[in-house]
Design an enzyme around this catalytic site. Structure first.
Site, PDB file in Angstrom:
ATOM      1  N   ARG B 268       0.863  -1.175   0.000  1.00 28.82           N
ATOM      2  CA  ARG B 268       0.000   0.000   0.000  1.00 28.82           C
ATOM      3  C   ARG B 268       0.899   1.225   0.000  1.00 28.82           C
ATOM      4  O   ARG B 268       1.581   1.483   0.985  1.00 28.82           O
ATOM      5  CB  ARG B 268      -0.833  -0.058   1.288  1.00 28.82           C
ATOM      6  CG  ARG B 268      -1.891   0.964   1.432  1.00 28.82           C
ATOM      7  CD  ARG B 268      -2.408   0.909   2.863  1.00 28.82           C
ATOM      8  NE  ARG B 268      -1.511   1.613   3.740  1.00 28.82           N
ATOM      9  CZ  ARG B 268      -1.278   1.301   4.993  1.00 28.82           C
ATOM     10  NH1 ARG B 268      -1.861   0.272   5.554  1.00 28.82           N
ATOM     11  NH2 ARG B 268      -0.454   2.014   5.719  1.00 28.82           N
ATOM     12  N   HIS B 272      -3.126   4.126   5.285  1.00 30.52           N
ATOM     13  CA  HIS B 272      -4.228   3.174   5.415  1.00 30.52           C
ATOM     14  C   HIS B 272      -5.541   3.850   5.008  1.00 30.52           C
ATOM     15  O   HIS B 272      -6.305   3.337   4.208  1.00 30.52           O
ATOM     16  CB  HIS B 272      -4.316   2.668   6.847  1.00 30.52           C
ATOM     17  CG  HIS B 272      -5.576   1.906   7.142  1.00 30.52           C
ATOM     18  ND1 HIS B 272      -5.795   0.654   6.630  1.00 30.52           N
ATOM     19  CD2 HIS B 272      -6.690   2.233   7.829  1.00 30.52           C
ATOM     20  CE1 HIS B 272      -7.004   0.229   7.017  1.00 30.52           C
ATOM     21  NE2 HIS B 272      -7.548   1.182   7.741  1.00 30.52           N
ATOM     22  N   TYR B 281       5.081   4.524  11.296  1.00 27.97           N
ATOM     23  CA  TYR B 281       5.357   3.104  11.524  1.00 27.97           C
ATOM     24  C   TYR B 281       6.111   2.404  10.404  1.00 27.97           C
ATOM     25  O   TYR B 281       6.381   1.233  10.499  1.00 27.97           O
ATOM     26  CB  TYR B 281       4.054   2.353  11.838  1.00 27.97           C
ATOM     27  CG  TYR B 281       2.961   2.509  10.789  1.00 27.97           C
ATOM     28  CD1 TYR B 281       2.974   1.748   9.630  1.00 27.97           C
ATOM     29  CD2 TYR B 281       1.919   3.422  10.981  1.00 27.97           C
ATOM     30  CE1 TYR B 281       1.993   1.890   8.681  1.00 27.97           C
ATOM     31  CE2 TYR B 281       0.926   3.579  10.022  1.00 27.97           C
ATOM     32  CZ  TYR B 281       0.966   2.807   8.880  1.00 27.97           C
ATOM     33  OH  TYR B 281      -0.009   2.950   7.941  1.00 27.97           O
TER      34      TYR B 281
END
Lengths: 470, 376
Positions: B268, B272, B281
């Protein structure tokens, strides 16, 4: 004709209520295209770039950098038809924006618990059931409490909406907390124009009244300088300015309070002859391999601290209060406290213990440059394990630094000065500095702190010691 | 990346390398050889369109026009490749990131945004497109897909030997969903009932911020093996391989041989959702690594090397993408608030007394607000 459009601050996350304006990337007079980045904002979650919804010419920046703005407030005005001739009606916010973000009305901010209590006429709001935010969002950061808005109800309302003016024939209507606030601020409620339903005086009305009667300019006296602070609110006596605490300042304050009042700090000092370190710095500056980086004494201090940590890894640790455990870090993310235009930040060099001297110098240089131009990423500021604060360039001998939260030691590096010093049995002029190490006494005893500090001092005094310990 | 873990690249089926070289694959070449230059150009076009749309939708969210947006950026290869393998009888159960698959099912992408503006729960008729509504609950639709597939088998819509009749079900979900009990139950049911369902897992490496290494000790495809479902790992950024593997899996399912699990190994590239900040992260270097494996650039390099991507076609698709972006923007901005009573419309297919009573009560309730006229 010119047609003005306003852009309202959107909710860039889910359930966010406000954001700080960080940097405008356009100015009045600039031509913008649709989806061109116009402003960087900082939300509770991240730094976000907002794209322009219009193409045209920027006519107004409605908020300033550093301001905290509520979602739904207009921030930018664009003339979307700059070639037009006649002036148009004042700008309208983009109609679509309120499809998603509803602006709270004064009524919406009244709390359900105090509604009607103590007021002779029951207010319309009292009849409405409480509509709390669910707190459920897709990404799990949660919705800020109190962000849900409540709508005004028709049923049960005794007064026609908005048609009421307070007059001497009626008692002043206000809820007890508002009356208390008015008393504290010395506001006569009968002088306040009510904006609430049924002629109710709201908290905002009282605050508005204070603002209206407050001193607007600083009191100055013949011998005084001009006031140096343009922003903020001048107090009623005209002798002070109040400025809201925002973003980096707010976070720094929280971090310092948390650190200073949970970790018992001990600070130890060591004054040391660093002439050899200064010679090494001079040598490295002339070294062709280091031609692409700036070499400063900070580099040698950083290396010395890394060597000391290697000999005493227990110092590179964190206290986990909730688990009642000590977390020993088997890596060093070396923090460097940096003063930036946005305030104090402590970015760290990841895995600094693995870096050879040249790579460490490059990382130091990058970190400083990023801090200076404000592009330090949240990642660069997280997971530090031990920190250096370099106060020497400010001409300060040393200090008792406060720990970066989540770490157990911080080294202050003060000014390096030429001083008389006993060297090889005689008084000589030598380069001398004072090192200070603060540590968390919950997990680091005085002896361990002393050994770490002594090791740093030993390398600074004789960098060749680094060869022995490397 | 530990050997054999969920991030291992062992056993990935690849027909197009990261720099656009066509490589041979004994098992899956027969499922890609039928692809003509026109077919490949159509895939390139669809990937380009969905990416342009995705970018526009992201901007619209940042302008306050959408409450939320879920980017498909980076996963176009897995979505368009598999989507092009579907036939009209197949039925798709997507999660919420499958904009590319929606495009291949003939859904008008702009309509998808009604969901993300909070106007409708579903903005298309599933029966019309054989494309179920987006499911936001993680993994629950794996069970719905399995049940639907079992029903198709009972209705004789599988293994009849008639290619105009036989179909299968595809359930799209992500690596994070494989940690859900619903998915484990669906795999078990599908296996023991030989349900004609293809579980298409887009392993995009993160369940929001949780790395795939926290979801599984083994490659996610191995989940299928545990319950006896044939499983394949495919390079999800390779649109040709994603297509071939899905085509094989669908033939397997349509012919009555039971379920298949495909793990499309992808990444991705965006956040998100627009509420997420991936810099917290995952390292920049990792994003950079995956940018070099881009599915669109890869097919483009291949088509360019074979001389099958003309400048005219490129210009035409770019114009089409730009027009889609503009249509998206103007359409979304023109949308007004829906009649809130509409939420009662599709609860039951036929009139229902208690729903009608609730609708009437809600109407009265809405009318009790002073600003009712403005918000309805």
């Amino acid at each position: 004709m010119p047609t003005y459009q306003q852009f309202n601050l959107p909710d860039a996350g889910e359930g966010l209520t406000e954001a700080d304006i960080v940097t405008w990337s356009v100015a009045v007079g600039d031509t913008v295209e649709v989806n061109q980045p116009i402003v960087e904002i900082e939300t509770a979650k991240s730094l976000v770039e907002l794209p322009s919804p219009f193409s045209g010419v920027v006519t107004k920046l409605l908020v300033e950098e550093g301001e905290t703005v509520e979602v739904g407030v207009p921030i930018l005005e664009v003339d979307v038809d700059p070639d037009g001739a006649a002036p148009a009606e004042p700008s309208e916010p983009v109609a679509a924006a309120d499809a998603v973000a509803e602006q709270p009305s004064p009524v919406a901010e009244e709390s359900a618990t105090s509604a009607g209590a103590g007021a002779p006429a029951p207010s319309a709001a009292a009849a409405a059931p409480s509509e709390e935010g669910s707190g459920a969002v897709l990404v799990g950061y949660g919705v800020k409490a109190g962000s849900a808005t409540r709508r005004e109800r028709v049923e049960g309302s005794l007064e026609p909406i908005g048609g009421f003016e307070a007059s001497g024939d009626y008692p002043v209507l206000a809820k007890p907390p508002v009356r208390k606030l008015a008393k504290e601020l010395g506001v006569d409620l009968t002088t306040v124009t009510p904006s609430g339903p049924g002629g109710l005086v709201t908290r905002e009305d009282v605050e508005q009244q204070v603002k209206a009667t407050a001193a607007q300019t600083l009191a100055t006296y013949p011998e005084d300088d001009q006031p140096w602070l343009a922003s903020g609110t001048t107090t009623r006596d005209g002798r002070a300015t109040r400025v809201p605490v925002k973003s980096v300042r707010k976070r720094t304050a929280d971090a310092m309070v948390q650190s200073a009042f949970t970790a018992p700090h001990v600070t130890e000092f060591l004054t040391v002859d660093v002439t050899e370190t200064m010679n090494l710095v001079a040598r490295l500056k002339a070294d062709r391999d280091f031609a692409d980086v700036r070499v400063t004494p900070l580099l040698i201090v950083a290396k010395a601290l890394l060597l000391a940590v290697r000999r005493h890894p227990e110092v590179n640790a964190a206290w986990d209060e909730s688990a009642r455990e000590i977390v020993y870090k088997h890596y060093v993310n070396l923090g460097i406290a940096a003063s930036t235009p946005r305030g104090l930040v402590v970015p760290n060099i990841k895995d600094a213990h693995r870096l050879p001297l040249h790579a460490l110098a490059v990382e130091l240089q990058n970190l400083t440059a990023e801090a200076r131009n404000g592009s330090t990423s949240p990642r660069a500021m997280s997971d530090g394990t031990i920190t250096i604060t370099n106060i020497g360039p400010l001409g300060i001998d040393t200090g008792t630094p406060i720990l970066n939260p989540g770490e157990s030691a911080i080294l202050a590096f003060g000014a390096v000065r030429q001083q008389p010093w006993v060297h090889e049995g005689e008084i000589a002029i030598r380069w001398v500095t004072t090192l200070a190490l603060s540590f968390d006494h919950r997990l680091i005893d005085g002896e361990l702190g002393a050994r770490v500090l002594a090791d740093v001092g030993r390398v600074m005094q004789d960098p060749s010691q680094g060869l022995v310990w490397a | 990346m530990s050997a054999g873990g969920p991030l291992s690249t062992d056993g990935l089926v690849q027909l197009l390398t990261a720099d656009g070289q066509r490589t041979a694959h004994e098992q899956f070449d027969p499922y890609a050889d039928h692809l003509t230059a026109d077919d490949l150009r159509a895939m390139w076009r669809d990937m380009t369109l969905v990416r342009a749309f995705d970018k526009e939708a992201t901007s619209l969210q940042r302008q306050g026009e959408l409450g939320l947006w879920v980017q498909s950026w980076g996963q176009e290869g897995a979505q368009i490749g598999s989507g092009h393998a579907l036939n009209g009888q197949d039925f798709v159960f997507p999660s919420y990131r499958e904009h590319g698959v929606a495009l291949t099912r003939g859904v008008d992408l702009v309509e998808v945004l009604r969901i993300f503006r909070g106007l409708q729960h579903g903005a298309w008729t599933p029966a019309e497109h054989h494309f179920h509504l987006y499911t936001l609950v993680i993994g629950s639709h794996a069970l719905h897909a399995t049940g639907y597939a079992m029903a198709m088998a009972k209705d004789g819509l599988v293994a009849s030997g008639d290619p105009a009749k036989d179909g299968a079900v595809v359930a799209y979900f992500g690596d994070g969903a494989t940690s859900q009990g619903d998915v484990a139950e669906a795999l078990t049911f599908a296996s023991v009932y030989d349900a004609p369902v293809v579980f298409f897992v887009q392993n995009n490496q993160y369940a929001i911020s949780e790395s795939a290494t926290r979801q599984s000790r083994v490659p996610i495809a191995d989940r299928g093996k545990g319950v006896g479902i044939p499983s394949v790992r495919v390079d999800g950024n390779d649109v040709i391989a994603s297509h071939a593997v899905t085509r094989w899996a669908l033939e397997h399912a349509r012919s009555g041989q039971g379920p298949v699990l495909i793990e499309a190994f992808t990444y991705r590239m965006g956040a998100h959702t627009t509420s997420d900040d991936p810099t917290r992260y995952r390292p920049k270097a990792e994003e950079q690594l995956w940018a070099e494996r881009d599915p669109i650039a890869r097919l483009e390099a291949y088509l360019t090397s074979t001389g099958e991507l003309s400048d005219d076609f490129r210009t035409e698709v770019e114009a089409e993408a730009k027009a889609l972006g503009e249509r998206t923007r103007t359409t979304v901005r023109a949308w007004t608030k829906p009649d809130t009573l509409g939420m009662f419309d599709h609860v039951y297919a036929e009139p229902h007394a208690s729903v009608e009573a609730e609708r009437a009560w809600f109407d009265r309730y809405q009318r009790s607000f002073a600003d009712q006229e403005a918000t309805r």
